[in-house]
Design a protein around this motif. Structure first.
Motif, mmCIF file in Angstrom:
data_model
loop_
_atom_site.group_PDB
_atom_site.id
_atom_site.type_symbol
_atom_site.label_atom_id
_atom_site.label_comp_id
_atom_site.label_asym_id
_atom_site.label_seq_id
_atom_site.Cartn_x
_atom_site.Cartn_y
_atom_site.Cartn_z
ATOM 1 N N LYS A 53 -64.144 -15.951 -28.706
ATOM 2 C CA LYS A 53 -65.134 -16.885 -28.343
ATOM 3 C C LYS A 53 -65.276 -17.365 -27.051
ATOM 4 O O LYS A 53 -66.363 -17.955 -26.525
ATOM 5 C CB LYS A 53 -65.065 -18.023 -29.358
ATOM 6 C CG LYS A 53 -65.066 -17.435 -30.740
ATOM 7 C CD LYS A 53 -64.830 -18.856 -31.623
ATOM 8 C CE LYS A 53 -64.996 -18.053 -33.178
ATOM 9 N NZ LYS A 53 -64.892 -19.357 -34.209
ATOM 10 N N GLY A 112 -59.252 -18.904 -31.133
ATOM 11 C CA GLY A 112 -60.688 -18.137 -30.615
ATOM 12 C C GLY A 112 -60.807 -16.562 -30.609
ATOM 13 O O GLY A 112 -61.854 -16.361 -30.378
ATOM 14 N N GLN A 168 -60.067 -17.715 -23.560
ATOM 15 C CA GLN A 168 -59.194 -17.416 -24.758
ATOM 16 C C GLN A 168 -58.923 -16.121 -24.779
ATOM 17 O O GLN A 168 -57.721 -15.391 -24.976
ATOM 18 C CB GLN A 168 -60.041 -17.779 -25.987
ATOM 19 C CG GLN A 168 -59.980 -19.241 -26.131
ATOM 20 C CD GLN A 168 -60.912 -19.717 -27.308
ATOM 21 O OE1 GLN A 168 -62.088 -19.021 -27.314
ATOM 22 N NE2 GLN A 168 -60.449 -20.737 -28.321
#
Length: 714
Positions: free
Chosen positions: A268, A252, A272
């Motif tokens: 994202k 991510g 993460q």
């Protein structure tokens, strides 16, 4: 979801015009003397009319106004429409408020700070409501062919009692838009208010309780990225090198970028980027001395003795007064750094595009955020838009624009819309604290117990002037000297609720109790004598209202039954800040051998109270905030790094420790003054003076719980 506020200025006006028009009044925020003007809804929708704000009455009877000031819990989005609705005789259930976005061409003082929004807008809003009511009455008189003097208004309707006729405001709105605005408008007398002074629920309550998106953390834009920033872990360090290889490989993660003295992990989801941030390998090097709390104590004491002081006020011959004094009282008071601890951590959204910048988030100073973004991107300020969300607490922290600056940098570097979010640990260790301060007070008394000399020296960190040289007892003492010394520290500081006075009031009012005891006088009587001296024989300029100070002092004494309660130890404090006057009496009782603060009685003069329930909340919240931080709040440092990074280490007042707060407002008909901050400054001294009455031990440093005097009694 494109916006927290579903209706932008232009979209709102387009919708309003499309629904059949109504009455639109443009009114001027920058000039209270200017009456509103009637404007054409089609022209408004097309953006062809330059106006400062608006009040609209739709054909559906809905009354809408823009609220330009950021809402941080002070209740401004409720108070503003209440003022309009009062003069308009509106049906409160049909009044709506729309949060305005930043527009420096249309609004003046579009900021939340200094408890100044209502004092600034009081007359402007009243005139807007009164003008709308005038137009509606005139239009009804014209339709019914009766004198306007025979028409009355109530709850969104006009009445002609002789004929029994009535119409709603919505039915008259379009006719009213064709009536000429008068050159002068008559405002209601306070005795005729029906809404102002009542208890009204906050307009955002339902949305808050039901979880509707209002706050900065709620904002979401499809396709936006999330970022967490790694800042130096100690104040005085600077970035040397970054190894982000491992972080970039994690799921991510879109990018890791550096700017100024920070490293941003962009991805994202918040989870993460949080995990990736932990994988960064960063080296720092020392740029400034890494200060510890022990250093601060040493520095303060040294500067009190030998620092180069700036004289803030001097009256009379201070040296002679102390030389000839019968008795001299001296005391020093010190407070630590404090974080702001808002419930909602810092966050901001930024989208740096090719044609401009879009900013969305919780800020007390939207214009500052815009100007900083313009500097970073090179766009002119008019190419930067700022949408203001509701804020989950600010207390001065969101006067700074650092988190908006971070979002702008990151968006520019990754060329994408980004939302920067701070964790609670980031928020508590990220700086902009209430500055640590130390004060030395000296008072000279003559044989009769009169205070003939007064000296105050304040030493603050990055605080400029840590005194308020024109506040009481200035003007009441013939020989007075107030000066200050500043220490520049790498630990970043900023305004904290009721800046400077949040601790200065505690120190001054505690010291005056010490002086009253040395003079053999009751603390309240001692202050009343000083007020009388200032009124009869003022020394220099007096910038506070003596009569208002006396009024709250006497009211607090009356409501607390001062000095007449058995088994109750009372402490007094009175202070003027942010245009308002607050006196408080703290009440301590001894339970199982331990002193406990049970009650605080507050007498408040903030002029006319607009929303009684909101005002009570502000006063009670200020008292709890003031008492809680005086007793428990303590931010310490070791080698430039905060020792506390979350609420498990930083002590806040607990529910079981909160005293009852009994609030009494002075009803003097004066135009409203500030209320978001004035109840906090006197709270600590009212508590400390009451603890002294119970234990005969002075509490000269905050937090009380760290004082040996307090540990030995509790």
């Amino acid at each position: 979801m494109q916006s927290i506020e579903q209706t932008s200025r232009r979209n709102f006006l387009k919708i309003a015009a499309a629904t059949g028009g109504g009455l639109f009044l443009g009114f001027n925020w920058s000039n209270a003397a200017t009456l509103p003007i009637v404007v054409n809804p089609e022209a408004l929708a097309a953006g062809a009319v330059n106006f400062n704000s608006f009040l609209s009455i739709g054909t559906d009877n809905i009354i809408t106004i823009f609220s330009p000031n950021p809402e941080i819990g002070q209740g401004i989005k409720t108070a503003f429409p209440m003022i309009v609705a009062e003069e308009l005789d509106a049906d409160w259930t049909l009044v709506k408020t729309v949060q305005a976005n930043l527009d420096t061409n249309k609004y003046e003082r579009q900021v939340t700070g200094g408890s100044g929004a209502v004092p600034h807008s009081w007359e402007r809003l009243r005139k807007a409501g009164a003008t709308a009511r005038y137009l509606l009455v005139e239009s009804a008189a014209k339709r019914w062919n009766v004198p306007a003097s025979e028409i009355t208004t109530e709850k969104g309707k006009v009445f002609h009692k002789t004929s029994g006729k009535s119409l709603t405001y919505g039915e008259l709105a379009e006719d009213a838009s064709k009536i000429a605005v008068p050159k002068e408008i008559k405002l209601k007398q306070e005795k005729d208010f029906t809404l102002i002074g009542q208890s009204v629920r906050n307009v955002d309550n339902k949305n808050i309780i039901t979880g509707k998106p209002l706050f900065g953390l709620d904002f979401y834009r499809e396709g936006m990225l999330f970022a967490l920033i790694q800042r130096p872990k100690a104040f005085g360090l600077k970035l040397k090198s970054v190894d982000s290889a491992a972080a970039k490989k994690m799921p991510g993660i879109v990018d890791v970028v550096t700017f100024e003295n920070s490293v941003a992990v962009v991805g994202k989801s918040t989870w993460q980027v949080k995990k990736a941030r932990e994988a960064l390998k960063i080296e720092y090097e020392k740029e400034f001395d890494l200060e510890s709390s022990a250093d601060h104590n040493r520095i303060f004491k040294q500067l009190l003795e030998n620092g180069e002081a700036t004289v803030r006020r001097k009256n009379g011959n201070v040296e002679e007064a102390f030389k000839n004094a019968f008795k001299v009282v001296t005391a020093e008071y010190q407070c630590p750094f404090l974080p702001h601890s808002p419930l909602e951590p810092m966050n901001f959204f930024a989208h740096v595009r090719e044609d401009g910048v879009e900013l969305v988030g919780p800020t007390q100073t939207p214009d500052r955020a815009r100007n900083e973004a313009a500097k970073i991107t090179g766009f002119p300020p008019e190419k930067v838009t700022v949408e203001i969300t509701r804020q989950g607490g600010g207390f001065g922290r969101r006067l700074s624009a650092d988190y908006a600056i971070e979002a702008t940098h990151v968006s520019k570097l990754v060329k994408a819309p980004v939302k920067v979010i701070w964790t609670r640990e980031d928020d508590m260790t990220g700086g902009t604290y209430r500055p640590a301060v130390r004060y030395r007070f000296e008072a000279a008394l003559d044989k009769s117990g009169q205070m003939i000399g007064y000296k105050l020296r304040g030493v603050g960190m990055n605080s400029g002037n840590p005194t308020r040289e024109d506040n009481f007892p200035s003007g009441a003492v013939d020989n007075l000297l107030i000066d200050s010394v500043e220490h520049k520290s790498p630990i970043t500081t900023g305004p904290w609720r009721a800046p400077i006075t949040n601790f200065l009031a505690y120190a001054e009012q505690s010291f005056l109790d010490e002086v009253a005891e040395a003079a053999g006088k009751d603390p309240i009587q001692f202050r009343l004598e000083l007020f009388e001296k200032a009124k009869k024989s003022p020394v220099g300029e007096i910038k506070y209202d003596i009569d208002r100070m006396v009024a709250v002092t006497k009211l607090a004494a009356e409501k607390s039954n001062w000095g007449k309660k058995k088994g109750v130890h009372q402490g007094f404090s009175v202070y003027f800040s942010h245009r308002s006057y607050v006196a408080q009496v703290g009440e301590v009782v001894v339970e199982k051998g331990k002193p406990v603060l049970k009650n605080v009685i507050a007498a408040v003069d903030c002029g006319i109270v607009i929303n009684k329930s909101g005002s009570l909340q502000q006063v009670r919240g200020g008292v709890v905030d003031g008492v809680g931080h005086a007793m428990y709040g303590n931010m310490t440092f070791k080698d430039g790094a905060p020792d506390q990074n979350n609420f498990n280490g930083f002590r806040l007042i607990r529910m079981s420790e909160i005293p009852e707060v009994d609030v009494h407002f002075v009803n003097n008909g004066i135009s409203p003054t500030g209320l978001g901050e004035p109840a906090l400054p006197p709270a600590g001294a009212a508590a400390a003076n009451a603890f002294y009455k119970a234990t005969k031990k002075r509490l000269r440093n905050q937090p009380f719980t760290e004082e040996e005097a307090f540990k030995n009694i509790s």
